[in-house]
Write a protein that holds these residues in place. Structure first.
Motif, PDB file in Angstrom:
ATOM      1  N   GLU A 128       0.819  -1.216   0.000  1.00  0.00           N
ATOM      2  CA  GLU A 128       0.000   0.000   0.000  1.00  0.00           C
ATOM      3  C   GLU A 128       0.858   1.274   0.000  1.00  0.00           C
ATOM      4  O   GLU A 128       0.369   2.358  -0.343  1.00  0.00           O
ATOM      5  N   VAL A 129       2.131   1.154   0.346  1.00  0.00           N
ATOM      6  CA  VAL A 129       2.997   2.333   0.468  1.00  0.00           C
ATOM      7  C   VAL A 129       3.086   3.127  -0.842  1.00  0.00           C
ATOM      8  O   VAL A 129       2.835   4.337  -0.849  1.00  0.00           O
ATOM      9  N   PRO A 130       3.437   2.505  -1.968  1.00  0.00           N
ATOM     10  CA  PRO A 130       3.542   3.297  -3.209  1.00  0.00           C
ATOM     11  C   PRO A 130       2.235   3.991  -3.594  1.00  0.00           C
ATOM     12  O   PRO A 130       2.254   5.121  -4.096  1.00  0.00           O
ATOM     13  N   ARG A 131       1.117   3.347  -3.347  1.00  0.00           N
ATOM     14  CA  ARG A 131      -0.178   3.974  -3.661  1.00  0.00           C
ATOM     15  C   ARG A 131      -0.393   5.231  -2.810  1.00  0.00           C
ATOM     16  O   ARG A 131      -0.849   6.259  -3.301  1.00  0.00           O
ATOM     17  N   ARG A 132      -0.075   5.132  -1.529  1.00  0.00           N
ATOM     18  CA  ARG A 132      -0.253   6.276  -0.634  1.00  0.00           C
ATOM     19  C   ARG A 132       0.670   7.427  -1.026  1.00  0.00           C
ATOM     20  O   ARG A 132       0.265   8.591  -1.013  1.00  0.00           O
ATOM     21  N   ARG A 140      -0.781  12.454 -11.668  1.00  0.00           N
ATOM     22  CA  ARG A 140      -1.318  11.268 -12.333  1.00  0.00           C
ATOM     23  C   ARG A 140      -0.160  10.296 -12.541  1.00  0.00           C
ATOM     24  O   ARG A 140       1.007  10.694 -12.534  1.00  0.00           O
ATOM     25  N   LEU A 141      -0.474   9.020 -12.731  1.00  0.00           N
ATOM     26  CA  LEU A 141       0.561   8.000 -12.912  1.00  0.00           C
ATOM     27  C   LEU A 141       1.482   8.343 -14.081  1.00  0.00           C
ATOM     28  O   LEU A 141       2.705   8.184 -13.985  1.00  0.00           O
ATOM     29  N   ARG A 145       5.556   8.721 -13.912  1.00  0.00           N
ATOM     30  CA  ARG A 145       6.480   7.977 -14.787  1.00  0.00           C
ATOM     31  C   ARG A 145       7.368   8.931 -15.592  1.00  0.00           C
ATOM     32  O   ARG A 145       8.557   8.684 -15.776  1.00  0.00           O
ATOM     33  N   ASP A 146       6.786  10.030 -16.068  1.00  0.00           N
ATOM     34  CA  ASP A 146       7.561  11.013 -16.813  1.00  0.00           C
ATOM     35  C   ASP A 146       8.628  11.652 -15.925  1.00  0.00           C
ATOM     36  O   ASP A 146       9.779  11.808 -16.340  1.00  0.00           O
ATOM     37  N   LEU A 147       8.254  12.002 -14.703  1.00  0.00           N
ATOM     38  CA  LEU A 147       9.214  12.586 -13.767  1.00  0.00           C
ATOM     39  C   LEU A 147      10.331  11.591 -13.456  1.00  0.00           C
ATOM     40  O   LEU A 147      11.513  11.959 -13.452  1.00  0.00           O
ATOM     41  N   GLN A 148       9.971  10.326 -13.231  1.00  0.00           N
ATOM     42  CA  GLN A 148      10.994   9.302 -12.977  1.00  0.00           C
ATOM     43  C   GLN A 148      11.953   9.200 -14.159  1.00  0.00           C
ATOM     44  O   GLN A 148      13.173   9.118 -13.971  1.00  0.00           O
ATOM     45  N   SER A 149      11.422   9.203 -15.357  1.00  0.00           N
ATOM     46  CA  SER A 149      12.250   9.107 -16.557  1.00  0.00           C
ATOM     47  C   SER A 149      13.206  10.298 -16.656  1.00  0.00           C
ATOM     48  O   SER A 149      14.399  10.133 -16.939  1.00  0.00           O
TER      49      SER A 149
END
Length: 166
Positions: A128-132, A140-141, A145-149
């Protein structure tokens, strides 16, 4: 009469920031990243409290949940941590019964980290940690993902600059 374009405040006539603007705290990407890291740290402290983990311990557990048993040296590479930082962290995780460390039978110099049954079981509660965290960002997801990239690209560029001695 044609209106002449004007430079932004603090910009030179060519549109590049003036030298003094490069030294403003709010213009430093390193400060923005540091502030975000500190904010994440505060949030993770709250979210991980129920699991009894600190953020660095959580990262160790993530690697072991994903890859299973591995040499401590390899674990350090995954986490970008040196042995002086990693060893006390593993010692604390071992004291809580979540992992165990064993010397390799093939190479006595090598120590391997293993999940215990309790460490493996904790994975279910940690799901549940990543969702929180994602919810708390307000992103938004696709944005996450864009920020991680972008951050991965930044890390690679900085590593390359460091290795080359810029």
């Amino acid at each position: 009469m044609t209106e002449q374009p004007t430079a932004a405040p603090g910009a030179t006539p060519t549109g590049t920031p003036a030298d003094q603007d490069f030294l403003r705290l709010d213009g430093q990407i390193c400060f923005s990243l540091n502030a975000a890291t500190r904010a994440f740290g505060g949030l993770y402290r709250i979210v991980l409290k129920d699991l009894g983990l600190t953020y660095p311990q959580y990262l160790v557990m993530l690697v072991l949940w994903e890859h299973g048993e591995m040499p401590v040296k390899e674990l350090g590479r995954h986490l970008r941590l040196d042995s002086g930082t990693l060893s006390p962290l593993l010692k604390r995780l071992e004291a809580t019964g979540l992992i165990r460390r064993e010397r390799s039978t093939e190479d006595e110099r090598s120590v391997h980290a293993h999940l215990t049954d309790a460490g493996t079981a904790l994975r279910t509660r940690a799901a549940e940690v990543p969702r929180r965290i994602a919810t708390a960002t307000g992103f938004r997801l696709a944005e996450i993902r864009d920020l991680q990239s972008r951050l991965d690209r930044l890390t690679t560029a900085l590593d390359t600059a460091t290795e080359s001695g810029l």
